[in-house]
Design a protein around this motif. Structure first.
Motif, PDB file in Angstrom:
ATOM      1  N   LEU A   5       0.844  -1.189   0.000  1.00  0.00           N
ATOM      2  CA  LEU A   5       0.000   0.000   0.000  1.00  0.00           C
ATOM      3  C   LEU A   5       0.883   1.244   0.000  1.00  0.00           C
ATOM      4  CD1 LEU A   5      -2.979   1.008   0.290  1.00  0.00           C
ATOM      5  CD2 LEU A   5      -2.473   1.259   2.720  1.00  0.00           C
ATOM      6  N   CYS A  24     -10.382   1.063   7.658  1.00  0.00           N
ATOM      7  CA  CYS A  24      -9.339   0.040   7.854  1.00  0.00           C
ATOM      8  C   CYS A  24      -9.706  -0.893   9.005  1.00  0.00           C
ATOM      9  CB  CYS A  24      -8.003   0.714   8.134  1.00  0.00           C
ATOM     10  SG  CYS A  24      -6.694  -0.473   8.492  1.00  0.00           S
ATOM     11  N   ILE A  45      -2.640  -5.262   6.393  1.00  0.00           N
ATOM     12  CA  ILE A  45      -2.729  -6.620   5.847  1.00  0.00           C
ATOM     13  C   ILE A  45      -2.991  -6.603   4.330  1.00  0.00           C
ATOM     14  CG2 ILE A  45      -3.429  -7.738   8.008  1.00  0.00           C
ATOM     15  CD1 ILE A  45      -6.366  -7.478   7.018  1.00  0.00           C
ATOM     16  N   LYS A  49      -9.164  -2.377   1.235  1.00  0.00           N
ATOM     17  CA  LYS A  49     -10.414  -1.673   1.548  1.00  0.00           C
ATOM     18  C   LYS A  49     -10.245  -0.168   1.431  1.00  0.00           C
ATOM     19  CE  LYS A  49     -12.866  -5.031   4.262  1.00  0.00           C
ATOM     20  NZ  LYS A  49     -13.233  -5.543   5.545  1.00  0.00           N
TER      21      LYS A  49
HETATM   22  S1  SF4 Z   1      -7.649  -0.888   4.830  1.00  0.00           S
HETATM   23 FE1  SF4 Z   1      -6.442  -2.726   4.334  1.00  0.00          FE
HETATM   24  S2  SF4 Z   1      -4.942  -2.042   2.779  1.00  0.00           S
HETATM   25 FE2  SF4 Z   1      -5.761  -0.194   3.795  1.00  0.00          FE
HETATM   26  S3  SF4 Z   1      -4.316   0.254   5.503  1.00  0.00           S
HETATM   27 FE3  SF4 Z   1      -5.964  -1.021   6.350  1.00  0.00          FE
HETATM   28  S4  SF4 Z   1      -5.216  -3.115   6.186  1.00  0.00           S
HETATM   29 FE4  SF4 Z   1      -3.957  -1.864   4.817  1.00  0.00          FE
END
Ligand code: SF4
Length: 63
Positions: A5, A24, A45, A49
């Motif tokens: 990310l 998140c 992780i 999302k």
């Molecule tokens: S929503 Fe998912 S991809 Fe975004 S910071 Fe949280 S764990 Fe990471």
């Protein structure tokens, strides 16, 4: 390769409370003031999302 990310700060208007912080599921995003959110890579992780949610596409899951 594992996805990562990243935040594209130039896309973030940095003038509002980031709604993705509350999306998140693991609390990996935080925001100081109205700045672009920061990512805690020890928590993230890579679920995607936040990147699906951000209307400015400022949070991006990169290969
Ligand atoms: S929503 Fe998912 S991809 Fe975004 S910071 Fe949280 S764990 Fe990471």
């Amino acid at each position: 390769m594992e996805k990562k990310l990243i935040i594209k700060k130039e896309r973030c208007p940095q003038n509002h409370k980031c709604p993705a912080v509350n999306i998140c599921p693991v609390g990996a995003l935080s925001q100081e003031g109205m700045s672009a959110p920061t990512i805690d890579y020890n928590k993230c992780i890579r679920c995607g999302k936040c990147s699906n949610f951000c209307p400015m596409k400022a949070l991006v899951l990169e290969e």
